[in-house]
Design an enzyme around this catalytic site. Structure first.
Site, PDB file in Angstrom:
ATOM      1  N   GLU A  85      30.367  79.024  33.717  1.00 19.29           N
ATOM      2  CA  GLU A  85      31.079  79.752  32.664  1.00 19.29           C
ATOM      3  C   GLU A  85      32.260  78.963  32.113  1.00 19.29           C
ATOM      4  O   GLU A  85      33.117  78.488  32.872  1.00 19.29           O
ATOM      5  CB  GLU A  85      31.566  81.107  33.188  1.00 19.29           C
ATOM      6  CG  GLU A  85      32.218  81.959  32.105  1.00 19.29           C
ATOM      7  CD  GLU A  85      32.513  83.371  32.558  1.00 19.29           C
ATOM      8  OE1 GLU A  85      33.449  83.975  32.007  1.00 19.29           O
ATOM      9  OE2 GLU A  85      31.794  83.870  33.449  1.00 19.29           O
ATOM     10  N   LYS A 280      35.432  91.411  38.010  1.00 20.44           N
ATOM     11  CA  LYS A 280      34.498  90.337  37.676  1.00 20.44           C
ATOM     12  C   LYS A 280      35.268  89.053  37.438  1.00 20.44           C
ATOM     13  O   LYS A 280      34.844  87.960  37.849  1.00 20.44           O
ATOM     14  CB  LYS A 280      33.690  90.717  36.433  1.00 20.44           C
ATOM     15  CG  LYS A 280      32.573  89.709  36.079  1.00 20.44           C
ATOM     16  CD  LYS A 280      33.037  88.628  35.131  1.00 20.44           C
ATOM     17  CE  LYS A 280      31.908  87.671  34.787  1.00 20.44           C
ATOM     18  NZ  LYS A 280      32.360  86.537  33.955  1.00 20.44           N
ATOM     19  N   HIS A 393      39.177  81.148  25.660  1.00 21.29           N
ATOM     20  CA  HIS A 393      37.777  81.140  26.080  1.00 21.29           C
ATOM     21  C   HIS A 393      36.883  80.522  25.009  1.00 21.29           C
ATOM     22  O   HIS A 393      36.025  79.699  25.309  1.00 21.29           O
ATOM     23  CB  HIS A 393      37.312  82.563  26.377  1.00 21.29           C
ATOM     24  CG  HIS A 393      35.871  82.635  26.803  1.00 21.29           C
ATOM     25  ND1 HIS A 393      35.456  82.297  28.070  1.00 21.29           N
ATOM     26  CD2 HIS A 393      34.763  82.998  26.113  1.00 21.29           C
ATOM     27  CE1 HIS A 393      34.142  82.440  28.144  1.00 21.29           C
ATOM     28  NE2 HIS A 393      33.700  82.875  26.975  1.00 21.29           N
TER      29      HIS A 393
END
Length: 441
Positions: A85, A280, A393
Protein backbone atom coordinates in the site's frame (compact mmCIF):
# COMPACT_ATOMS: atom_id res chain seq x y z
CA UNK A 1 -14.11 -26.30 -21.22
CA UNK A 2 -13.80 -28.76 -18.32
CA UNK A 3 -11.73 -27.10 -15.59
CA UNK A 4 -11.74 -30.05 -13.19
CA UNK A 5 -8.47 -31.93 -12.81
CA UNK A 6 -7.64 -35.19 -11.07
CA UNK A 7 -4.38 -35.74 -9.18
CA UNK A 8 -3.22 -32.13 -9.57
CA UNK A 9 -0.97 -32.26 -6.51
CA UNK A 10 0.94 -35.19 -8.02
CA UNK A 11 1.86 -33.26 -11.17
CA UNK A 12 5.28 -31.67 -11.47
CA UNK A 13 5.56 -27.91 -11.07
CA UNK A 14 5.92 -27.45 -14.85
CA UNK A 15 2.97 -29.75 -15.54
CA UNK A 16 0.81 -27.71 -13.16
CA UNK A 17 1.83 -24.50 -14.89
CA UNK A 18 1.19 -25.95 -18.35
CA UNK A 19 -2.28 -27.13 -17.30
CA UNK A 20 -3.22 -23.72 -15.85
CA UNK A 21 -1.86 -21.83 -18.85
CA UNK A 22 -3.75 -23.98 -21.35
CA UNK A 23 -6.98 -24.08 -19.35
CA UNK A 24 -7.40 -20.40 -18.55
CA UNK A 25 -5.32 -18.19 -20.85
CA UNK A 26 -5.78 -17.19 -24.47
CA UNK A 27 -2.00 -16.93 -24.77
CA UNK A 28 -0.55 -19.83 -22.75
CA UNK A 29 3.06 -18.95 -23.59
CA UNK A 30 2.65 -15.44 -22.19
CA UNK A 31 1.13 -16.81 -18.99
CA UNK A 32 3.99 -19.29 -18.57
CA UNK A 33 6.56 -16.58 -19.27
CA UNK A 34 5.01 -14.32 -16.60
CA UNK A 35 5.14 -17.04 -13.96
CA UNK A 36 8.73 -17.89 -14.80
CA UNK A 37 9.73 -14.22 -14.63
CA UNK A 38 9.01 -14.27 -10.89
CA UNK A 39 11.01 -17.41 -10.16
CA UNK A 40 14.18 -16.89 -8.16
CA UNK A 41 17.27 -17.30 -10.34
CA UNK A 42 18.97 -19.24 -7.55
CA UNK A 43 17.62 -22.80 -7.76
CA UNK A 44 18.20 -23.52 -4.06
CA UNK A 45 16.26 -20.43 -2.99
CA UNK A 46 13.44 -21.20 -5.41
CA UNK A 47 13.20 -24.78 -4.16
CA UNK A 48 12.91 -23.42 -0.61
CA UNK A 49 10.02 -21.15 -1.67
CA UNK A 50 8.36 -23.96 -3.62
CA UNK A 51 8.21 -26.07 -0.46
CA UNK A 52 6.67 -23.45 1.83
CA UNK A 53 3.18 -24.38 0.56
CA UNK A 54 1.52 -26.89 -1.77
CA UNK A 55 0.98 -26.52 -5.53
CA UNK A 56 3.46 -23.64 -5.86
CA UNK A 57 3.66 -22.22 -9.37
CA UNK A 58 5.66 -19.01 -8.79
CA UNK A 59 6.45 -16.33 -6.20
CA UNK A 60 4.11 -13.43 -5.44
CA UNK A 61 6.30 -10.49 -4.54
CA UNK A 62 5.57 -7.65 -2.12
CA UNK A 63 7.91 -4.70 -1.66
CA UNK A 64 10.13 -4.89 1.42
CA UNK A 65 10.77 -1.37 2.66
CA UNK A 66 12.42 0.06 5.74
CA UNK A 67 11.35 2.79 8.15
CA UNK A 68 14.41 4.24 9.92
CA UNK A 69 14.85 6.52 12.93
CA UNK A 70 12.51 4.76 15.35
CA UNK A 71 13.66 5.67 18.85
CA UNK A 72 12.19 2.89 21.03
CA UNK A 73 12.98 2.75 24.74
CA UNK A 74 16.05 4.89 24.13
CA UNK A 75 17.47 2.85 21.24
CA UNK A 76 17.21 3.55 17.51
CA UNK A 77 15.65 0.85 15.36
CA UNK A 78 15.23 0.48 11.60
CA UNK A 79 11.99 -1.38 11.01
CA UNK A 80 11.36 -3.73 8.03
CA UNK A 81 7.92 -3.49 6.43
CA UNK A 82 6.52 -5.81 3.74
CA UNK A 83 3.47 -4.13 2.22
CA UNK A 84 2.05 -3.01 -1.12
CA UNK A 85 0.00 0.00 0.00
CA UNK A 86 1.27 3.43 -1.00
CA UNK A 87 2.37 5.83 1.75
CA UNK A 88 2.50 3.34 4.64
CA UNK A 89 6.30 3.19 4.91
CA UNK A 90 6.59 6.91 4.30
CA UNK A 91 4.01 7.66 7.00
CA UNK A 92 5.73 5.40 9.53
CA UNK A 93 9.10 7.01 8.77
CA UNK A 94 7.62 10.47 9.16
CA UNK A 95 6.14 9.57 12.56
CA UNK A 96 9.46 8.07 13.65
CA UNK A 97 11.29 11.28 12.76
CA UNK A 98 8.64 13.42 14.49
CA UNK A 99 8.81 11.54 17.80
CA UNK A 100 12.57 10.97 17.80
CA UNK A 101 12.99 14.66 18.76
CA UNK A 102 10.25 14.45 21.39
CA UNK A 103 11.46 11.58 23.54
CA UNK A 104 10.72 8.70 21.19
CA UNK A 105 8.43 5.73 21.73
CA UNK A 106 8.07 3.80 24.97
CA UNK A 107 7.02 0.16 24.68
CA UNK A 108 6.20 -2.29 27.46
CA UNK A 109 5.16 -5.94 27.31
CA UNK A 110 2.37 -6.23 29.88
CA UNK A 111 2.08 -10.03 29.74
CA UNK A 112 2.79 -12.99 27.41
CA UNK A 113 0.15 -15.60 28.21
CA UNK A 114 -1.20 -17.70 25.33
CA UNK A 115 -4.26 -19.92 25.31
CA UNK A 116 -5.32 -23.33 24.04
CA UNK A 117 -8.49 -25.35 24.63
CA UNK A 118 -9.76 -28.91 24.55
CA UNK A 119 -13.44 -28.71 23.63
CA UNK A 120 -15.52 -31.65 24.82
CA UNK A 121 -19.04 -32.83 25.63
CA UNK A 122 -19.97 -34.35 28.99
CA UNK A 123 -23.34 -35.87 29.78
CA UNK A 124 -23.67 -36.23 33.52
CA UNK A 125 -23.51 -34.58 36.92
CA UNK A 126 -21.26 -31.50 36.82
CA UNK A 127 -20.04 -32.19 40.36
CA UNK A 128 -18.73 -35.57 39.20
CA UNK A 129 -16.74 -33.86 36.44
CA UNK A 130 -15.32 -31.38 38.95
CA UNK A 131 -14.11 -34.25 41.15
CA UNK A 132 -12.63 -36.05 38.14
CA UNK A 133 -10.75 -32.95 36.99
CA UNK A 134 -9.36 -32.25 40.47
CA UNK A 135 -8.01 -35.81 40.65
CA UNK A 136 -6.70 -35.84 37.08
CA UNK A 137 -5.19 -32.35 36.71
CA UNK A 138 -1.68 -33.44 37.72
CA UNK A 139 -1.87 -36.21 35.13
CA UNK A 140 -2.26 -33.65 32.31
CA UNK A 141 1.07 -32.09 33.30
CA UNK A 142 2.72 -35.47 33.81
CA UNK A 143 1.67 -36.84 30.41
CA UNK A 144 3.07 -33.80 28.57
CA UNK A 145 6.49 -33.76 30.23
CA UNK A 146 8.24 -35.06 27.12
CA UNK A 147 6.65 -32.23 25.10
CA UNK A 148 7.35 -29.45 27.61
CA UNK A 149 10.90 -30.36 28.68
CA UNK A 150 12.71 -28.11 26.16
CA UNK A 151 10.24 -25.26 26.61
CA UNK A 152 10.63 -25.43 30.38
CA UNK A 153 14.41 -25.22 30.00
CA UNK A 154 13.87 -21.92 28.17
CA UNK A 155 11.65 -20.67 31.01
CA UNK A 156 8.28 -21.41 29.42
CA UNK A 157 5.74 -24.20 29.38
CA UNK A 158 2.21 -24.86 30.60
CA UNK A 159 1.11 -22.22 33.09
CA UNK A 160 -2.24 -23.65 34.18
CA UNK A 161 -5.18 -25.82 33.14
CA UNK A 162 -8.73 -25.08 34.30
CA UNK A 163 -12.07 -26.75 33.68
CA UNK A 164 -14.72 -24.44 32.22
CA UNK A 165 -18.45 -25.16 32.25
CA UNK A 166 -20.03 -23.67 29.08
CA UNK A 167 -23.34 -25.56 29.28
CA UNK A 168 -25.38 -22.35 29.56
CA UNK A 169 -24.27 -21.44 26.05
CA UNK A 170 -24.33 -24.95 24.56
CA UNK A 171 -25.76 -28.15 26.12
CA UNK A 172 -23.14 -30.52 27.57
CA UNK A 173 -20.24 -28.27 26.42
CA UNK A 174 -17.10 -28.03 28.58
CA UNK A 175 -13.50 -26.95 28.05
CA UNK A 176 -10.05 -27.66 29.32
CA UNK A 177 -8.76 -24.09 29.16
CA UNK A 178 -4.96 -24.07 29.23
CA UNK A 179 -2.54 -21.17 29.40
CA UNK A 180 1.04 -21.24 28.12
CA UNK A 181 4.25 -19.23 27.95
CA UNK A 182 6.14 -20.09 24.76
CA UNK A 183 9.04 -17.64 25.21
CA UNK A 184 10.58 -16.66 21.83
CA UNK A 185 8.49 -19.01 19.67
CA UNK A 186 4.97 -18.21 18.55
CA UNK A 187 4.26 -21.66 19.95
CA UNK A 188 1.37 -22.93 17.81
CA UNK A 189 2.84 -26.40 17.25
CA UNK A 190 3.90 -26.70 20.89
CA UNK A 191 0.49 -25.66 22.20
CA UNK A 192 -1.44 -27.90 19.80
CA UNK A 193 0.75 -30.90 20.65
CA UNK A 194 0.12 -30.35 24.36
CA UNK A 195 -3.62 -29.99 23.77
CA UNK A 196 -3.83 -33.20 21.79
CA UNK A 197 -2.10 -35.01 24.65
CA UNK A 198 -4.53 -33.40 27.10
CA UNK A 199 -7.39 -34.77 24.98
CA UNK A 200 -5.88 -38.25 24.99
CA UNK A 201 -5.33 -38.14 28.76
CA UNK A 202 -8.86 -36.84 29.28
CA UNK A 203 -10.46 -39.58 27.18
CA UNK A 204 -8.41 -42.44 28.63
CA UNK A 205 -8.87 -41.43 32.26
CA UNK A 206 -12.56 -40.60 31.87
CA UNK A 207 -13.16 -44.06 30.41
CA UNK A 208 -11.63 -45.62 33.55
CA UNK A 209 -13.21 -43.28 36.13
CA UNK A 210 -15.49 -45.30 38.42
CA UNK A 211 -17.96 -42.49 39.16
CA UNK A 212 -18.58 -42.00 35.45
CA UNK A 213 -19.00 -45.74 34.86
CA UNK A 214 -21.40 -46.10 37.79
CA UNK A 215 -23.65 -43.35 36.47
CA UNK A 216 -23.25 -44.07 32.75
CA UNK A 217 -21.65 -40.64 32.19
CA UNK A 218 -19.50 -40.04 29.10
CA UNK A 219 -16.83 -37.64 27.86
CA UNK A 220 -16.52 -36.98 24.12
CA UNK A 221 -13.67 -34.79 22.85
CA UNK A 222 -14.74 -32.64 19.89
CA UNK A 223 -11.46 -30.89 19.09
CA UNK A 224 -8.22 -29.54 20.55
CA UNK A 225 -6.75 -26.27 19.24
CA UNK A 226 -4.92 -23.14 20.30
CA UNK A 227 -6.73 -19.80 20.30
CA UNK A 228 -5.51 -16.82 18.31
CA UNK A 229 -7.34 -14.61 20.79
CA UNK A 230 -4.66 -13.67 23.31
CA UNK A 231 -6.12 -10.97 25.60
CA UNK A 232 -3.39 -11.69 28.14
CA UNK A 233 -0.51 -11.36 25.68
CA UNK A 234 -0.48 -7.58 25.51
CA UNK A 235 2.07 -4.93 24.61
CA UNK A 236 1.67 -1.20 25.15
CA UNK A 237 3.29 1.45 22.95
CA UNK A 238 3.04 5.14 23.78
CA UNK A 239 4.36 8.61 23.03
CA UNK A 240 4.11 11.72 25.17
CA UNK A 241 5.33 15.30 25.22
CA UNK A 242 4.22 18.78 26.34
CA UNK A 243 1.45 20.05 24.07
CA UNK A 244 3.55 23.06 23.06
CA UNK A 245 6.24 20.75 21.65
CA UNK A 246 3.83 19.32 19.08
CA UNK A 247 4.36 22.38 16.89
CA UNK A 248 5.85 21.78 13.44
CA UNK A 249 5.22 22.70 9.79
CA UNK A 250 1.63 21.44 9.63
CA UNK A 251 0.86 22.04 13.32
CA UNK A 252 1.01 25.80 13.79
CA UNK A 253 -1.42 25.76 16.71
CA UNK A 254 -0.35 22.76 18.85
CA UNK A 255 -3.11 23.22 21.45
CA UNK A 256 -5.82 23.16 18.80
CA UNK A 257 -4.13 20.18 17.10
CA UNK A 258 -3.92 18.20 20.35
CA UNK A 259 -7.57 18.90 21.11
CA UNK A 260 -8.72 17.79 17.63
CA UNK A 261 -6.45 14.73 17.77
CA UNK A 262 -7.92 13.57 21.09
CA UNK A 263 -11.43 14.16 19.78
CA UNK A 264 -10.66 12.10 16.67
CA UNK A 265 -9.53 9.21 18.87
CA UNK A 266 -12.60 9.56 21.08
CA UNK A 267 -14.81 9.26 17.99
CA UNK A 268 -13.06 5.98 17.12
CA UNK A 269 -13.62 4.78 20.70
CA UNK A 270 -17.40 5.10 20.45
CA UNK A 271 -18.24 4.79 16.73
CA UNK A 272 -17.63 1.30 15.24
CA UNK A 273 -17.80 2.53 11.61
CA UNK A 274 -14.90 4.87 12.31
CA UNK A 275 -13.13 2.39 14.63
CA UNK A 276 -12.80 -0.22 11.89
CA UNK A 277 -10.98 2.16 9.54
CA UNK A 278 -9.02 3.65 12.45
CA UNK A 279 -7.78 0.19 13.47
CA UNK A 280 -7.15 -0.80 9.85
CA UNK A 281 -4.62 2.03 9.77
CA UNK A 282 -2.94 0.63 12.87
CA UNK A 283 -2.79 -2.78 11.20
CA UNK A 284 -1.11 -1.26 8.14
CA UNK A 285 1.94 -0.85 10.35
CA UNK A 286 1.47 -4.01 12.40
CA UNK A 287 0.89 -6.42 9.50
CA UNK A 288 3.79 -5.05 7.48
CA UNK A 289 6.27 -5.83 10.25
CA UNK A 290 4.60 -9.13 11.18
CA UNK A 291 4.86 -10.28 7.56
CA UNK A 292 8.47 -9.08 7.16
CA UNK A 293 9.48 -11.06 10.25
CA UNK A 294 7.83 -14.32 9.17
CA UNK A 295 4.91 -14.27 11.59
CA UNK A 296 1.25 -15.06 10.96
CA UNK A 297 -0.49 -11.77 10.21
CA UNK A 298 -3.86 -13.51 9.81
CA UNK A 299 -3.70 -14.85 13.36
CA UNK A 300 -2.65 -11.43 14.60
CA UNK A 301 -5.50 -9.72 12.74
CA UNK A 302 -8.12 -12.13 14.11
CA UNK A 303 -6.90 -11.71 17.68
CA UNK A 304 -6.56 -7.95 17.46
CA UNK A 305 -10.08 -7.38 16.16
CA UNK A 306 -11.57 -9.72 18.78
CA UNK A 307 -9.72 -7.67 21.41
CA UNK A 308 -11.09 -4.44 19.92
CA UNK A 309 -14.62 -5.82 20.48
CA UNK A 310 -13.98 -7.36 23.92
CA UNK A 311 -16.34 -4.95 25.72
CA UNK A 312 -19.32 -5.73 23.48
CA UNK A 313 -18.81 -3.02 20.84
CA UNK A 314 -15.99 -2.65 18.34
CA UNK A 315 -13.73 0.19 19.44
CA UNK A 316 -10.39 1.92 18.93
CA UNK A 317 -7.22 0.12 19.93
CA UNK A 318 -5.49 3.43 20.61
CA UNK A 319 -6.27 6.20 23.09
CA UNK A 320 -5.21 9.79 23.68
CA UNK A 321 -5.45 12.39 26.43
CA UNK A 322 -4.26 15.82 27.51
CA UNK A 323 -3.48 16.20 31.19
CA UNK A 324 -1.57 19.09 32.78
CA UNK A 325 -0.57 20.32 29.31
CA UNK A 326 0.95 16.92 28.47
CA UNK A 327 -0.22 15.12 25.32
CA UNK A 328 -0.19 11.31 25.57
CA UNK A 329 -1.08 8.83 22.84
CA UNK A 330 -0.96 5.09 23.44
CA UNK A 331 -1.95 1.70 22.11
CA UNK A 332 -2.62 -1.64 23.82
CA UNK A 333 -2.56 -4.58 21.42
CA UNK A 334 -2.51 -8.38 21.72
CA UNK A 335 0.41 -9.91 19.82
CA UNK A 336 1.46 -13.56 19.81
CA UNK A 337 4.75 -13.47 17.90
CA UNK A 338 7.86 -15.59 17.55
CA UNK A 339 11.49 -15.07 16.60
CA UNK A 340 12.41 -18.77 16.45
CA UNK A 341 10.75 -21.60 14.54
CA UNK A 342 8.49 -21.38 11.50
CA UNK A 343 9.76 -19.18 8.68
CA UNK A 344 12.17 -17.31 10.97
CA UNK A 345 14.97 -19.77 10.26
CA UNK A 346 13.96 -20.65 6.67
CA UNK A 347 12.99 -17.54 4.69
CA UNK A 348 16.14 -15.59 3.74
CA UNK A 349 14.44 -12.19 3.92
CA UNK A 350 12.85 -13.02 7.27
CA UNK A 351 16.31 -13.82 8.63
CA UNK A 352 17.54 -10.56 7.07
CA UNK A 353 14.73 -8.58 8.72
CA UNK A 354 15.33 -10.11 12.15
CA UNK A 355 19.05 -9.47 11.91
CA UNK A 356 18.37 -5.85 10.94
CA UNK A 357 16.27 -5.63 14.11
CA UNK A 358 19.34 -6.95 15.99
CA UNK A 359 17.91 -10.44 16.56
CA UNK A 360 15.11 -9.48 18.96
CA UNK A 361 13.44 -11.76 21.47
CA UNK A 362 9.71 -12.34 20.98
CA UNK A 363 8.98 -9.69 23.62
CA UNK A 364 11.24 -7.18 21.87
CA UNK A 365 9.58 -7.90 18.53
CA UNK A 366 6.17 -7.35 20.15
CA UNK A 367 7.38 -3.90 21.18
CA UNK A 368 8.64 -3.03 17.70
CA UNK A 369 5.40 -4.19 16.05
CA UNK A 370 3.21 -2.25 18.49
CA UNK A 371 5.28 0.88 17.92
CA UNK A 372 4.90 0.51 14.15
CA UNK A 373 1.12 0.35 14.62
CA UNK A 374 1.07 3.41 16.87
CA UNK A 375 3.30 5.36 14.47
CA UNK A 376 1.03 4.54 11.56
CA UNK A 377 -2.02 5.60 13.57
CA UNK A 378 -0.39 8.87 14.58
CA UNK A 379 0.51 9.66 10.97
CA UNK A 380 -3.05 9.00 9.79
CA UNK A 381 -4.68 11.04 12.55
CA UNK A 382 -2.24 13.91 12.06
CA UNK A 383 -3.16 14.03 8.38
CA UNK A 384 -6.88 13.68 9.05
CA UNK A 385 -6.92 16.53 11.57
CA UNK A 386 -4.67 18.86 9.54
CA UNK A 387 -4.19 18.58 5.76
CA UNK A 388 -6.52 15.63 5.12
CA UNK A 389 -5.58 12.05 4.36
CA UNK A 390 -5.69 12.21 0.56
CA UNK A 391 -3.01 14.81 -0.05
CA UNK A 392 -0.11 12.66 1.06
CA UNK A 393 -1.64 9.35 0.04
CA UNK A 394 -2.42 10.39 -3.51
CA UNK A 395 1.04 11.88 -4.03
CA UNK A 396 2.47 8.50 -3.08
CA UNK A 397 -0.13 6.81 -5.32
CA UNK A 398 0.95 8.98 -8.26
CA UNK A 399 3.73 6.55 -9.23
CA UNK A 400 1.25 3.67 -9.40
CA UNK A 401 -0.94 5.63 -11.82
CA UNK A 402 2.09 6.62 -13.92
CA UNK A 403 3.21 2.99 -14.11
CA UNK A 404 -0.30 1.84 -15.00
CA UNK A 405 -0.14 3.99 -18.15
CA UNK A 406 3.47 3.01 -18.91
CA UNK A 407 4.70 6.59 -18.99
CA UNK A 408 8.10 7.27 -20.53
CA UNK A 409 10.86 8.93 -18.51
CA UNK A 410 10.09 12.29 -20.17
CA UNK A 411 6.38 11.93 -19.46
CA UNK A 412 7.08 10.91 -15.86
CA UNK A 413 9.20 14.03 -15.27
CA UNK A 414 6.47 16.29 -16.65
CA UNK A 415 3.72 14.56 -14.63
CA UNK A 416 5.64 14.74 -11.35
CA UNK A 417 6.48 18.41 -11.91
CA UNK A 418 2.84 19.24 -12.73
CA UNK A 419 1.41 17.53 -9.66
CA UNK A 420 3.74 19.26 -7.25
CA UNK A 421 1.34 22.18 -7.65
CA UNK A 422 -1.91 20.40 -8.49
CA UNK A 423 -4.19 18.02 -6.60
CA UNK A 424 -3.59 14.37 -7.43
CA UNK A 425 -6.56 12.23 -8.44
CA UNK A 426 -6.77 9.32 -10.82
CA UNK A 427 -8.85 11.24 -13.33
CA UNK A 428 -6.60 14.33 -13.12
CA UNK A 429 -3.49 12.25 -13.82
CA UNK A 430 -5.16 10.41 -16.71
CA UNK A 431 -6.33 13.70 -18.25
CA UNK A 432 -2.86 15.21 -17.93
CA UNK A 433 -1.21 12.16 -19.50
CA UNK A 434 -3.61 12.40 -22.45
CA UNK A 435 -2.88 16.11 -22.71
CA UNK A 436 0.91 15.78 -22.85
CA UNK A 437 0.69 12.88 -25.28
CA UNK A 438 -1.40 14.89 -27.72
CA UNK A 439 -0.02 18.40 -27.31
CA UNK A 440 3.33 18.55 -25.51
CA UNK A 441 5.36 15.55 -26.63
Amino acid sequence: MNNAVAGFSKLSKQEKIDWIANQYFSSPNEAISLLQKYWNSDEKTQKLHDEFIENTITNFYLPLGIAPNFLINGQYKTIPMAIEESSVVAAASKSAKFWATRGGFKATVLNTEKIGQVHFLYSGDASHLDLFFAQTKAKFFEDTQALTKNMQQRGGGILDIVLKDKTEALPNYYQLHATFDTKDSMGANFINSCLEQFAKTLTENAHQYELFKENDETVEVIMSILSNYVPNCIVRAEVSCPVAELEEKHITNPHEFAKRFVQAVQIAEIEPFRAVTHNKGIMNGVDAVVLATGNDFRAVEAGVHAYAARNGSYSSLSHAKIENEIFTFWLDIPLALGTVGGLTSLHPLVKFSLEMLEKPSAAELMQVVAVAGLAQNFAALRSLTTTGIQEGHMKMHLNNIINQFEATDDERALIQKHFKKHTVSHSAVVNYIQEIRTTIL
